[in-house]
Design a protein around this motif. Structure first.
Motif, PDB file in Angstrom:
ATOM      1  N   LEU A 186     -12.096  13.317  28.091  1.00  0.00           N
ATOM      2  CA  LEU A 186     -12.006  13.011  29.514  1.00  0.00           C
ATOM      3  C   LEU A 186     -11.076  11.826  29.759  1.00  0.00           C
ATOM      4  CD1 LEU A 186     -14.877  12.984  32.089  1.00  0.00           C
ATOM      5  CD2 LEU A 186     -13.187  11.182  32.104  1.00  0.00           C
ATOM      6  N   LEU A 187     -11.205  10.783  28.942  1.00  0.00           N
ATOM      7  CA  LEU A 187     -10.340   9.616  29.114  1.00  0.00           C
ATOM      8  C   LEU A 187      -8.877   9.964  28.893  1.00  0.00           C
ATOM      9  CD1 LEU A 187     -12.341   6.671  27.493  1.00  0.00           C
ATOM     10  CD2 LEU A 187     -12.033   7.193  29.915  1.00  0.00           C
ATOM     11  N   SER A 188      -8.600  10.820  27.914  1.00  0.00           N
ATOM     12  CA  SER A 188      -7.205  11.184  27.637  1.00  0.00           C
ATOM     13  C   SER A 188      -6.598  11.947  28.807  1.00  0.00           C
ATOM     14  CB  SER A 188      -7.121  12.009  26.348  1.00  0.00           C
ATOM     15  OG  SER A 188      -7.706  13.286  26.503  1.00  0.00           O
TER      16      SER A 188
ATOM     17  N   ALA B  98     -21.153   3.954  28.980  1.00  0.00           N
ATOM     18  CA  ALA B  98     -20.652   3.114  30.066  1.00  0.00           C
ATOM     19  C   ALA B  98     -19.589   2.139  29.579  1.00  0.00           C
ATOM     20  CB  ALA B  98     -21.813   2.358  30.714  1.00  0.00           C
ATOM     21  N   ILE B  99     -19.853   1.494  28.453  1.00  0.00           N
ATOM     22  CA  ILE B  99     -18.887   0.518  27.927  1.00  0.00           C
ATOM     23  C   ILE B  99     -17.591   1.201  27.519  1.00  0.00           C
ATOM     24  CG2 ILE B  99     -18.454  -1.209  26.124  1.00  0.00           C
ATOM     25  CD1 ILE B  99     -21.520  -1.610  25.997  1.00  0.00           C
ATOM     26  N   PHE B 100     -17.724   2.313  26.815  1.00  0.00           N
ATOM     27  CA  PHE B 100     -16.552   2.998  26.272  1.00  0.00           C
ATOM     28  C   PHE B 100     -15.643   3.546  27.369  1.00  0.00           C
ATOM     29  CE2 PHE B 100     -14.530   6.864  24.442  1.00  0.00           C
ATOM     30  CZ  PHE B 100     -13.745   6.220  23.488  1.00  0.00           C
TER      31      PHE B 100
ATOM     32  N   PRO C  57      -8.453  -2.787  26.178  1.00  0.00           N
ATOM     33  CA  PRO C  57      -7.245  -2.091  26.651  1.00  0.00           C
ATOM     34  C   PRO C  57      -7.395  -0.579  26.513  1.00  0.00           C
ATOM     35  CG  PRO C  57      -6.868  -3.001  24.465  1.00  0.00           C
ATOM     36  CD  PRO C  57      -8.216  -3.502  24.907  1.00  0.00           C
ATOM     37  N   ARG C  58      -6.564   0.145  27.206  1.00  0.00           N
ATOM     38  CA  ARG C  58      -6.494   1.602  27.094  1.00  0.00           C
ATOM     39  C   ARG C  58      -5.141   1.991  26.514  1.00  0.00           C
ATOM     40  NH1 ARG C  58     -10.734   3.827  30.014  1.00  0.00           N
ATOM     41  NH2 ARG C  58     -11.628   2.540  31.664  1.00  0.00           N
ATOM     42  N   PRO C  59      -5.116   3.147  25.813  1.00  0.00           N
ATOM     43  CA  PRO C  59      -6.198   4.088  25.526  1.00  0.00           C
ATOM     44  C   PRO C  59      -7.185   3.531  24.505  1.00  0.00           C
ATOM     45  CG  PRO C  59      -4.204   4.751  24.383  1.00  0.00           C
ATOM     46  CD  PRO C  59      -3.813   3.610  25.267  1.00  0.00           C
ATOM     47  N   ARG C  60      -8.394   4.112  24.500  1.00  0.00           N
ATOM     48  CA  ARG C  60      -9.480   3.646  23.638  1.00  0.00           C
ATOM     49  C   ARG C  60      -9.860   4.712  22.611  1.00  0.00           C
ATOM     50  NH1 ARG C  60     -13.252   1.147  28.550  1.00  0.00           N
ATOM     51  NH2 ARG C  60     -11.736  -0.431  29.210  1.00  0.00           N
ATOM     52  N   GLY C  61     -10.153   4.273  21.395  1.00  0.00           N
ATOM     53  CA  GLY C  61     -10.592   5.173  20.337  1.00  0.00           C
ATOM     54  C   GLY C  61     -12.046   4.942  19.989  1.00  0.00           C
ATOM     55  N   LYS C  62     -12.645   5.901  19.266  1.00  0.00           N
ATOM     56  CA  LYS C  62     -14.063   5.823  18.928  1.00  0.00           C
ATOM     57  C   LYS C  62     -14.399   4.607  18.074  1.00  0.00           C
ATOM     58  CE  LYS C  62     -14.564  10.863  19.013  1.00  0.00           C
ATOM     59  NZ  LYS C  62     -14.865  12.067  18.198  1.00  0.00           N
ATOM     60  N   GLU C  63     -13.408   4.126  17.299  1.00  0.00           N
ATOM     61  CA  GLU C  63     -13.663   2.972  16.438  1.00  0.00           C
ATOM     62  C   GLU C  63     -14.030   1.728  17.236  1.00  0.00           C
ATOM     63  OE1 GLU C  63      -9.416   3.005  17.665  1.00  0.00           O
ATOM     64  OE2 GLU C  63     -10.787   4.502  16.813  1.00  0.00           O
TER      65      GLU C  63
END
Length: 253
Positions: free
Chosen positions: A169-171, A190-192, A216-222
């Motif tokens: 969804l974020l991508s 919520a945080i992610f 910052p964005r984009p964000r990864g699972k790590e």
């Protein structure tokens, strides 16, 4: 598209659900409402969508009073709500049919972007849970309204599918950057996902705290394993604990 709620209160009979709730979503922002079960988050969506009117206060969309006005937002509910007798393509363009001629070319373009191009003639029963949620999101994205509301859209998915859908969804949102108001019970989610988080109290709901998420964005699972993420999580947990409501501390709930 900017949303602003100012001093919103709502009761049902003698039951006060919302008490002087105020918050805003700036243009292109991803904002999340986080709170215990029964705190009135879904009621807020019904008010924003014009399905009911507040007892007190005003809802503004780009400076216009929209109390009780329908059709101004795009809404994605907890369940995908796909129409079983319509194909994937027909479901995607459903929201456009009420205001203009469906843009089938754009719909196919989005389906290809999300890996569902070969499923345009399929029916919902032929899709997995994650695929159905992707179709529901593209349907919301294809709707003409520039403001989007998401009511726990991933709550019915398993932990791993849910994590993949968050990233997905974020991508997609990065390409469009519509203003989003998102509801969840999950602190991690919520945080992610968010630029900002509003923490709601138990009923009658009021805004306890606003938290700016500085990642910052984009964000990864790590990101979820970082010390900074855990610091946010601890802060939010402590705030929610004071509400004495039901908490979800991670995605596995």
């Amino acid at each position: 598209m900017k949303l602003s709620l100012q001093m919103i209160s709502k009761s049902f009979d003698e039951n006060l659900v919302l008490n002087n709730v105020s918050f805003h979503v700036n243009n292109g922002e991803f904002v999340t409402l986080l709170g215990p079960s029964g705190s009135g988050k879904s009621t807020l969506f019904h008010l924003i969508g014009g399905m009911m009117s507040p007892d007190e206060g005003t809802i503004y969309l780009n400076g216009e009073n929209v109390n009780g006005k329908r059709g101004l937002i795009s809404y994605m509910p907890q369940q995908h709500s796909l129409l079983p007798w319509r194909t994937v393509l027909q479901n995607v363009v459903f929201g456009q049919e009420f205001s203009k001629k469906p843009d089938l070319e754009k719909a196919r373009e989005w389906l290809n972007k999300v890996g569902l191009g070969s499923y345009e003639k399929s029916y919902p029963y032929q899709l997995s849970g994650g695929m159905k949620q992707r179709v529901a999101f593209i349907r919301a994205l294809m709707s003409p309204q520039p403001f989007m509301c998401f009511d726990e859209p991933f709550s019915a998915l398993d932990e791993f599918t849910r994590a993949d859908m968050q990233q997905w969804l974020l991508s997609i949102w990065e390409q469009d950057r519509r203003s989003i108001l998102f509801v969840t019970h999950s602190i991690d989610e919520a945080i992610f996902m968010s630029d900002r988080i509003y923490i709601l109290s138990a009923r009658p709901a009021t805004v306890l705290k606003e938290i700016q998420i500085a990642f910052p964005r984009p964000r990864g699972k790590e990101l979820m394993l970082s010390n900074e993420f855990l610091t946010y999580k601890r802060d939010i947990y402590e705030s929610l604990q004071r509400t004495k409501g039901e908490l979800v501390l991670n995605e596995n709930h």
